[in-house]
Structures are given as C-alpha cells and as structure tokens.
Design a protein around this motif. Structure first.
Motif, mmCIF file in Angstrom:
data_model
loop_
_atom_site.group_PDB
_atom_site.id
_atom_site.type_symbol
_atom_site.label_atom_id
_atom_site.label_comp_id
_atom_site.label_asym_id
_atom_site.label_seq_id
_atom_site.Cartn_x
_atom_site.Cartn_y
_atom_site.Cartn_z
ATOM 1 N N ALA A 14 0.415 -1.445 0.173
ATOM 2 C CA ALA A 14 0.063 -0.250 -0.044
ATOM 3 C C ALA A 14 1.036 1.138 -0.095
ATOM 4 N N ALA A 15 1.917 1.360 0.611
ATOM 5 C CA ALA A 15 2.777 2.076 0.997
ATOM 6 C C ALA A 15 3.262 2.690 -0.178
ATOM 7 N N ALA A 16 3.620 0.920 -1.174
ATOM 8 C CA ALA A 16 4.468 1.075 -2.460
ATOM 9 C C ALA A 16 3.403 1.986 -3.302
ATOM 10 N N LEU A 17 2.716 1.978 -3.308
ATOM 11 C CA LEU A 17 1.544 2.047 -4.716
ATOM 12 C C LEU A 17 0.778 3.920 -4.432
ATOM 13 N N ALA A 18 1.099 4.369 -2.890
ATOM 14 C CA ALA A 18 0.885 5.130 -2.443
ATOM 15 C C ALA A 18 1.908 6.246 -3.254
ATOM 16 N N ASN A 19 3.595 6.022 -3.138
ATOM 17 C CA ASN A 19 4.472 6.466 -3.648
ATOM 18 C C ASN A 19 4.734 6.964 -4.833
ATOM 19 N N LEU A 20 3.809 5.376 -5.971
ATOM 20 C CA LEU A 20 4.105 5.614 -7.002
ATOM 21 C C LEU A 20 3.569 6.399 -7.663
ATOM 22 N N HIS A 21 2.021 6.659 -7.045
ATOM 23 C CA HIS A 21 0.916 7.447 -8.054
ATOM 24 C C HIS A 21 0.952 8.996 -7.377
ATOM 25 N N CYS A 56 2.066 -0.241 -16.451
ATOM 26 C CA CYS A 56 2.706 -0.703 -15.881
ATOM 27 C C CYS A 56 2.369 -0.015 -14.483
ATOM 28 N N GLU A 57 2.282 0.402 -14.312
ATOM 29 C CA GLU A 57 1.396 0.949 -13.026
ATOM 30 C C GLU A 57 0.524 0.336 -12.957
ATOM 31 N N TYR A 58 -0.602 0.297 -14.148
ATOM 32 C CA TYR A 58 -2.163 -0.824 -13.894
ATOM 33 C C TYR A 58 -1.583 -2.004 -13.431
ATOM 34 N N ALA A 84 10.171 -7.880 -5.401
ATOM 35 C CA ALA A 84 10.006 -8.733 -5.956
ATOM 36 C C ALA A 84 10.905 -8.237 -6.773
ATOM 37 N N PRO A 85 12.399 -9.637 -7.091
ATOM 38 C CA PRO A 85 12.752 -9.203 -8.484
ATOM 39 C C PRO A 85 12.216 -9.839 -9.708
ATOM 40 N N TYR A 90 11.195 -5.184 -13.159
ATOM 41 C CA TYR A 90 11.515 -4.389 -14.474
ATOM 42 C C TYR A 90 10.345 -3.915 -14.679
ATOM 43 N N MET A 91 8.943 -3.540 -14.279
ATOM 44 C CA MET A 91 7.699 -2.623 -13.975
ATOM 45 C C MET A 91 8.668 -0.988 -13.615
ATOM 46 N N PHE A 92 9.020 -1.041 -12.292
ATOM 47 C CA PHE A 92 8.945 0.123 -11.385
ATOM 48 C C PHE A 92 10.485 0.439 -12.567
ATOM 49 N N ASP A 93 11.573 -0.101 -13.495
ATOM 50 C CA ASP A 93 12.292 0.626 -13.550
ATOM 51 C C ASP A 93 11.960 0.911 -14.936
#
Length: 161
Positions: A14-21, A56-58, A84-85, A90-93
């Motif tokens: 949840a924290a990673a997705l909030a930062n991403l958005h 990728c975000e979706y 996870a690796p 890769y999507m985060f990259d």
C-alpha cells in the motif's frame, strides 16, 4: 506468524503504491503545466512514451493492491510482493525511466526522450542473455542424449566405453 507476514506485505504494498501514484501525479502534472504555460514540448511523444509507464502502473496496482473484506475489514489478499525481483522490478524501472525522461524533457527539450531508449535496449540485453542461456541448456541436453545412446549392451561394454 504467517498472518503477520501478510499484514506486513499488505502495508508495504500500500505504501509503495501510494508513493508510485503520488510520483506519477506530480511528474505528469508538472509536464502538462510546463507544456501549456512555458514552452511547448511534443505531446505526441509524451503520450506514446508514457503509455508503457501507465500500463506498468496499472499492472502493479491490480496485482499488488491489498484486498480487504468490505464488511469486516479483514485482510483477504495481501497482493503480490512489489519488492520481488524480476518482472515486477522491471516494471518499476520502466516507470522510473519514464519519470526521468519527462523531467529531462522539461529541462532540456524533446531530446530528453532519448533516455527512454534505455528501456527497450535493456530489454533486448536481458532477452539476449536469456536466449544464450536457453541455447546453452539445449546444447547440454543434446550432449546428454548423445552420451545416453551407447548405454545399450552388457556391463563390460558399458564400462569399456
């Protein structure tokens, strides 16, 4: 103990997705405002090269978002591990390189989109490495099948070979 691990993963996702958005909203809003107020940049390139980032975000959102029971608020699914690796990484990259390209376009013009060429180049590099590994495994398998053929015969013949 397993329930605690699921809760920790749900909280981290949840924290990673909030930062991403939040990052996506800030970067893309800055680009649009800069484009309309200060200097014109290529909106066509922006749309075309931002589509992979949005996809990728979706995918990260749909697979990593924790799911809760609407009535009891109990955790049903913690979502996939976003740290996870592999493909997740890769999507985060892809998203981060797109952000960096957008910032470079804001600062230096449409030449900043050249940074985005790193994404397919890295994908080709990784794909070539996987192809080489697959060829190597196929070669090893072929050698083993050649060596397995003379196993027919009695024990003395097998020992002599």
């Amino acid at each position: 103990m397993a329930q605690k691990a699921r809760k920790d993963r749900a909280k981290a996702n949840a924290a990673a997705l909030a930062n991403l958005h939040t990052g996506t909203l800030i970067i893309n809003t800055l680009f649009v405002l800069f484009n309309f107020i200060f200097k014109k940049r290529s909106m066509l390139l922006y749309v075309i090269l931002s589509i992979p980032s949005f996809i990728c975000e979706y995918v990260l959102e749909s697979s990593g978002r924790p799911r809760y029971d609407p009535s009891t608020k109990a955790l049903q699914n913690a979502g996939e591990d976003l740290s996870a690796p592999g493909l997740t990484e890769y999507m985060f990259d892809v998203i981060w390189v797109t952000w960096a390209s957008v910032i470079l376009v804001i600062l230096f013009g449409n030449w900043g989109w050249l940074l985005w060429s790193v994404v397919p180049a890295y994908g080709a590099f990784k794909g070539y490495g996987l192809l080489g590994a697959a060829r190597g495994m196929a070669g090893i398998q072929g050698q083993q099948s050649d060596n397995a053929a003379p196993a027919v015969g009695n024990r003395k013949q097998r020992r002599a070979a």
